[in-house]
Design an enzyme around this catalytic site. Structure first.
Site, PDB file in Angstrom:
ATOM      1  N   GLU A  39       0.868  -1.180   0.000  1.00  0.00           N
ATOM      2  CA  GLU A  39       0.000   0.000   0.000  1.00  0.00           C
ATOM      3  C   GLU A  39       0.900   1.225   0.000  1.00  0.00           C
ATOM      4  OE1 GLU A  39      -2.412   2.795   2.948  1.00  0.00           O
ATOM      5  OE2 GLU A  39      -2.690   0.656   3.366  1.00  0.00           O
TER       6      GLU A  39
ATOM      7  N   CYS B  34      -3.595   7.713   4.783  1.00  0.00           N
ATOM      8  CA  CYS B  34      -3.394   7.293   3.400  1.00  0.00           C
ATOM      9  C   CYS B  34      -4.673   7.431   2.590  1.00  0.00           C
ATOM     10  CB  CYS B  34      -2.882   5.865   3.361  1.00  0.00           C
ATOM     11  SG  CYS B  34      -3.885   4.696   4.301  1.00  0.00           S
TER      12      CYS B  34
END
Length: 518
Positions: A257, A296
């Site tokens: 990620e 994020c």
């Protein structure tokens, strides 16, 4: 000198042999603790996890491992006050933002305890139905999912020291795979403390959960072919991991990620003051300021019809202006600090980079700090930028390419629906996009068009205004990850998360033998 936190590896607590790296209070500047992983025998520690932790976990059924997770939840809940105190001191977060990390992690763990219980007293999962291999059905093929015979190494980011641990560890442990967690150094204290509480409570088999605090040097070198690694962080570090011999030569399974320039899109047809318009302004302001924009999944680009640019700028700025910034210990403060001086410098540098192609609509520098010294505190006010026009949106390549990991977002006007979708795609793949509007069919159509470029599409309409879970909130029932620059990985998504920690094999046998698998 402050205390040095121990690592837990090889079934025992062990201190690094170096002086250690200091962790600081990002508001007061005080040194809190130190971490160090120098001199650890990583290969021996990893072998212990595989041989002892893995074997003990695989000897249990899914239901038994689910009960184990439920017991861990109770341990963590009993220590929540301590975790909040650590988050305030080490991450500089206000209580509501600490809850996203701490309670969010515990909730995710609890969710997987319930999901695991539904799998029952079995040690193998069937994958689909058996398929006949010949005209006579006596010989068939049945795919099965079995726990990986390695360990799971988690190299995590600084922004979620609790949730980042448990959202990965929950499906791994439920799958029967031992975990080694390497938290980001700047905020490793909370992760280490949670692991310590669980270890001290004796809820997990020896070797099932390990923590290494400090340098990541040597971690990838110690991985073997049946191990898996999950990384959350920058695209640059992700590239290093992908090119490591553990991945390229030993075929260690990897999940990434990375960077993500997430979007919020107000569909055409709305007007200033409409419910969808106000929902957009509210969500953008919340996403920009929650955890000081250090998520994020936070909104980085806000797409609105060109005719609504000025009104959207005014509505969002008005909400941002009410945000008090400073010391999270002051109850009037609504947004705390960035986690470190390095992160503060990175946000300032990124902001200057974007300002070369965008105007300032709300200046975060004008926010006075509450109970915090400007020269010491890693605090920065929320800043809204804008590209001025649809033509400017096309020309501002930095807005679509740059993620500033702080309370910064850019308002991007578009000409029409097709133009908006084209601009969003220039983000090259993101974790999440949110849609705002009141036409159900238009929202559904746009969601499907955005799906190839995102791991999750969050639709906020008047119908769901009081019930939606938030653009940036990652729920364990839904997929977390994204294509392209977001890393190409997948986490969570309910029981789908278990796939990463299992190996699929086809068992070809007679029907009586296949029946015995169940």
């Amino acid at each position: 000198m402050t205390d040095k936190l121990d690592n837990f590896l090889g079934g025992r607590w062990v201190a690094g042999s170096g002086a250690g790296t200091a962790l600081f209070d990002p508001v007061l500047g005080d040194e809190l603790v130190r971490v160090d992983a120098t001199g650890l025998d990583l290969r021996a520690g990893f072998a212990f996890a595989r041989e002892h932790g893995g074997a003990a976990l695989r000897a249990m059924t899914y239901r038994q491992r689910a009960a184990m997770l439920a017991a861990v939840v109770k341990v963590l809940q009993a220590q929540r006050d301590d975790y909040y105190a650590i988050a305030t001191a080490n991450s500089g977060t206000v209580k509501n933002d600490s809850a996203v990390d701490i309670d969010g992690g515990i909730y995710t763990l609890s969710t997987y305890a319930k999901l695991g219980d539904s799998l029952g007293d079995r040690k193998v999962l069937l994958d689909g139905e058996a398929a006949r291999l010949a005209k006579d059905p006596v010989f068939q093929s049945q795919h099965v999912l079995v726990p990986s015979r390695g360990l799971a190494l988690f190299i995590n980011a600084f922004n979620f020291p609790s949730w980042g641990l448990w959202e990965k560890a929950a499906p791994a442990l439920l799958s029967g795979v031992p975990v080694v967690i390497k938290p980001a150094t700047a905020t490793a204290w909370l992760t280490q403390r949670m692991v310590k509480d669980v270890v001290d409570a004796g809820m997990l088999p020896a070797g099932a959960l390990s923590v290494v605090c400090g340098s990541s040097a040597g971690l990838m070198d110690a991985l073997q072919p049946f191990d898996v690694v999950s990384f959350t962080g920058s695209a640059e570090t992700a590239a290093v991991i992908r090119s490591h011999p553990a991945v390229t030569q030993r075929s260690v399974r990897v999940n990434i990620e990375a960077d993500s320039v997430n979007s919020a899109l107000l569909l055409p047809g709305e007007v200033p003051g409409s419910e969808a318009f106000e929902l957009l302004a509210k969500e953008v302001a919340r996403e920009m300021t929650q955890k000081s924009g250090q998520k994020c999944t936070a909104i980085r680009r806000i797409f609105v019809p060109e005719a609504l640019y000025a009104q959207a700028a005014e509505a969002i700025s008005a909400r941002l202006a009410k945000t008090t910034v400073g010391n999270p210990r002051n109850e009037s403060v609504r947004m705390g600090a960035l986690v470190s001086r390095a992160q503060l410098a990175a946000v300032r540098e990124g902001l200057a980079h974007l300002q070369a192609q965008a105007e300032v609509l709300h200046d975060g520098a004008k926010h006075a700090l509450v109970d915090a010294e400007t020269a010491v505190a890693c605090c920065v006010g929320p800043t809204l930028l804008g590209t001025r026009s649809a033509a400017g949106s096309d020309a501002s390549d930095r807005v679509h390419d740059t993620e500033v990991f702080g309370p910064v977002a850019t308002l991007v006007p578009y000409r029409d629906r097709a133009h908006a979708l084209q601009l969003i795609e220039r983000g090259q793949g993101s974790l999440v996009a949110s849609l705002y509007g009141s036409d159900a069919q238009a929202l559904a159509d746009a969601a499907i068009e955005l799906a190839p470029f995102h791991g999750r599409v969050h639709v906020i309409s008047p119908e769901a205004a009081a019930h939606h879970t938030g653009h940036g909130n990652v729920m364990p029932q839904s997929l977390h990850g994204g294509p392209g620059r977001a890393g190409g990985g997948e986490e969570l998504g309910g029981l789908r998360a278990l796939n990463f920690y299992h190996r699929r094999a086809a068992i070809q046998a007679g029907t009586t033998t296949l029946a015995a698998l169940a």
